[in-house]
Design an enzyme around this catalytic site. Structure first.
Site, mmCIF file in Angstrom:
data_model
loop_
_atom_site.group_PDB
_atom_site.id
_atom_site.type_symbol
_atom_site.label_atom_id
_atom_site.label_comp_id
_atom_site.label_asym_id
_atom_site.label_seq_id
_atom_site.Cartn_x
_atom_site.Cartn_y
_atom_site.Cartn_z
ATOM 1 N N GLU A 237 55.331 77.988 40.807
ATOM 2 C CA GLU A 237 56.065 78.987 40.023
ATOM 3 C C GLU A 237 57.552 79.030 40.395
ATOM 4 O O GLU A 237 58.143 80.113 40.505
ATOM 5 C CB GLU A 237 55.418 80.367 40.202
ATOM 6 C CG GLU A 237 54.002 80.427 39.668
ATOM 7 C CD GLU A 237 53.336 81.787 39.858
ATOM 8 O OE1 GLU A 237 52.652 82.226 38.931
ATOM 9 O OE2 GLU A 237 53.513 82.388 40.938
ATOM 10 N N GLU B 15 46.734 78.682 35.786
ATOM 11 C CA GLU B 15 46.192 79.960 36.250
ATOM 12 C C GLU B 15 45.857 80.816 35.045
ATOM 13 O O GLU B 15 46.745 81.397 34.413
ATOM 14 C CB GLU B 15 47.200 80.695 37.149
ATOM 15 C CG GLU B 15 47.443 80.038 38.482
ATOM 16 C CD GLU B 15 48.342 80.875 39.398
ATOM 17 O OE1 GLU B 15 48.589 82.059 39.057
ATOM 18 O OE2 GLU B 15 48.790 80.349 40.424
#
Length: 637
Positions: A200, A274
């Protein structure tokens, strides 16, 4: 006749060989038969071709789930993997926490519950491919996003950048980590089919050269499998790196979200790295849950697009010890001990309705019978446990702890401890002498919460919201002012990672004069300290009413084979629980979490020692129950 017969035999032999090869190929790509021993001659690995993945040249869809080995007792690793298979998954994803594997700079630990090689090999044995997410930053609601706190000893440290002090530490860590990872790659006969570059980074994006550095750090150490990145929608375009497939993270499937991937990379397979099956909890908030039907319907919608998916989390587990992370947006909020996450399996590994709904969905997608779900482990209710003895923290100090002396307050990370790597977790006691009372002001230098005492008398608490206290005047003469400071968990996400030093991070003032000449006691509560605590003199019978800080101890006697249980601390206020030396984590009466998970493998037949460090109000008993209670629920919007 003989030549003709020879040709016929050769043709029959060729057909037989072709059938054998076809059978092996089908077996190779039938996830239900997947074992490393059945996968010889691998050369191509996981590849992308237009809108689909290929594995060894054959179409392949990733149906993954996240299980973190460091959040699950080693004895239960295989159980969780078998349940993944029974749900219909073919791939396991896991992070790798740097701050557990290199607690002290240059000293690496890949043993026992941190045996990454054993975990990945067990995944292969149980028919699961692996997508490895080695960081160095992992987020994951884990202290400092998995980065070791000793990095913050450097006052100029710039985490997650190409700052020399950071990259040198990453290089040393990757040198050791990749010795384990590289031989377990697909092309070398292992289960790892892909490796994620950082995590991320698009939400951080402080250094345009950093992602290339991490990518090359992996490639230069022998990573040869497909590389991926992982970001939410807003960070996608900022977290890209050439040569890695971009994947996306979300919970709600907004219109056009998956198509948005096409704007950052053309003609590539889509993957949700995710898909958030639930959510995590903070102290003082609710226990978040995510509707099972909404979750399964969203998963079905994702699959209809042809995308691959990874369920984060399939099984959350527990933030044992002091390893929970924290958020800092409008205010600081630390995460609870449980990482149940309202995931597909509970914190203790039991089935939920999400499991059976997903199993039904994946069975239809795969078109093959799934293995039967394993039996669940029984839970025990051992009843009331009496904490019959206690010893005050003030009595422990001279017996077990040598203070560090400093003119100025020193933050945890810069204490001269643990071969000069500082104190990563737990509590620190700052003690100084004052000659009167007055106005105590922290200037917001307490991280994260301090109990204030004059001698041994409790005065109040200081934290992010309360930065001043009135210190009562006493009789003439000097008194000890004590600040017991708790590190409640470092922020693991956002732009404030460089500011995560704990303890007293600057001066504290009494009547506008900075306090000086401290004795500083480290209360990390490591196993050696807890073992020494057993033998210290001064333990006494617990009175009807007692106020901490103090250690309490009792014994749980088990006649039969130990089973999982949950400890309920009704009547206790705030602290930490240790069972047979294992740190179960924090409890706090503000909730939402009201029970702590105690795995059966950490218990033994006969006597089991329970030690509780209670900061304030202690009960007399705790309850062992067979059902967890994680607090009042609130549905995720």
């Amino acid at each position: 006749m003989w030549p003709c017969g020879g040709r016929r035999q050769r043709r029959l032999g060729g057909v037989a060989l072709l059938l054998v090869v076809l059978w092996l190929l089908l077996r190779r790509f039938n996830w239900s038969e997947l074992t490393p021993l059945g996968l010889w001659g691998r050369t191509l690995g996981l590849q992308t071709e237009h809108s689909q993945f290929l594995l060894e040249g054959m179409p392949f869809r990733i149906l993954g789930g996240s299980v973190h080995y460091f959040r699950v007792p080693r004895e239960y690793w295989e159980d969780r993997m078998l349940k993944m298979r029974a749900c219909g998954l073919n791939t396991l994803t896991t992070y790798v926490p740097w701050n557990l594997h290199e607690k002290e700079r240059g000293k690496f630990d890949f043993s026992n519950n941190l045996d990454l090689r054993a975990f990945l090999s067990l995944a292969a044995k149980n028919g699961l491919w692996v997508i490895l997410r080695p960081g160095p930053y992992i987020c994951s609601e884990w202290d400092l996003g998995g980065l070791p706190s000793w990095l913050l000893q450097d006052p100029e440290m710039q985490l997650r950048t190409t700052y020399k002090g950071f990259t040198e530490a990453v290089d040393a860590y990757f040198d050791r980590l990749m010795r384990i990872v590289v031989p377990l790659q697909y092309k070398k006969g292992g289960p790892i089919i892909a490796v994620q570059v950082e995590n991320e980074y698009g939400s951080y994006a402080k250094d345009p050269n950093y992602m290339t550095y991490v990518k090359m750090a992996l490639l230069n150490r022998g990573i040869v499998e497909l590389l991926m990145t992982s970001d939410n929608k807003n960070g996608l375009s900022f977290g890209l790196v050439e040569g890695a497939l971009a994947t996306v993270n979300f919970q709600k499937l907004e219109p056009g979200l998956l198509k948005y991937l096409d704007t950052v990379q053309k003609d590539q397979p889509k993957m949700v790295m995710e898909y958030w099956t639930g959510w995590f909890d903070n102290w003082g908030g609710p226990h978040y849950v995510f509707d099972a039907d909404e979750m399964v319907n969203t998963v079905a919608s994702i699959l209809k697009t042809g995308a691959s998916i990874n369920l984060y989390m399939f099984h959350g587990g527990t933030n044992f010890g002091f390893m929970n992370g924290a958020l800092e947006a409008d205010e600081y909020k630390s995460d609870v001990t449980s990482y149940d996450y309202d995931a597909v399996l509970t914190e203790a590994g039991d089935y939920t309705s999400k499991f059976f709904k997903l199993r039904q969905l994946f069975s239809m997608v795969i078109g093959q019978p799934l293995p039967l779900p394993p039996m669940i482990e029984s839970k025990a209710s051992y009843g009331a446990i009496l904490l019959h003895q206690y010893i005050s923290l003030w009595d422990v100090l001279p017996a077990l702890l040598q203070p560090m002396k400093s003119e100025f307050p020193v933050n945890m990370e810069n204490l001269h401890l643990n071969d000069s790597i500082g104190q990563p977790y737990g509590y620190v006691l700052y003690e100084t002498v004052i000659f009167g009372g007055g106005h105590l002001h922290t200037r917001d230098h307490v991280r994260d919460r301090a109990q204030v005492f004059v001698n041994t008398v409790y005065v109040g608490e200081l934290d992010y919201n309360t930065v001043e206290l009135s210190i009562p005047e006493g009789q003439q003469g000097f008194r000890q002012l004590r600040l017991l400071v708790e590190n409640r968990g470092r922020v693991n996400y956002g732009l404030a990672l460089n500011e995560q030093r704990k303890g007293l991070i600057g001066d504290v003032f009494l009547n506008k004069t900075p306090l000086r000449n401290f004795k500083i006691y480290s209360l990390e509560m490591k196993p050696a300290f807890m073992k020494s605590l057993q033998h210290v003199s001064g333990w006494s019978t617990v009175p009807d009413y007692f106020v901490g800080p103090a250690f309490f101890r009792g014994r749980l006697w088990i006649e039969q084979q130990p089973q999982d249980t949950f400890l309920k601390l009704q009547g206790w206020e705030k602290g930490v629980v240790f069972v047979n030396g294992q740190n179960l984590g924090r409890y706090w009466k503000i909730g939402p979490q009201e029970t702590l998970y105690l795995p059966g493998p950490w218990l033994r037949r006969g006597g089991n020692e329970i030690v509780i460090f209670e900061e304030r109000t202690a009960g007399r008993i705790i309850q062992s129950v067979d059902i967890p209670y994680l607090g009042r629920t609130q549905y995720v919007d």
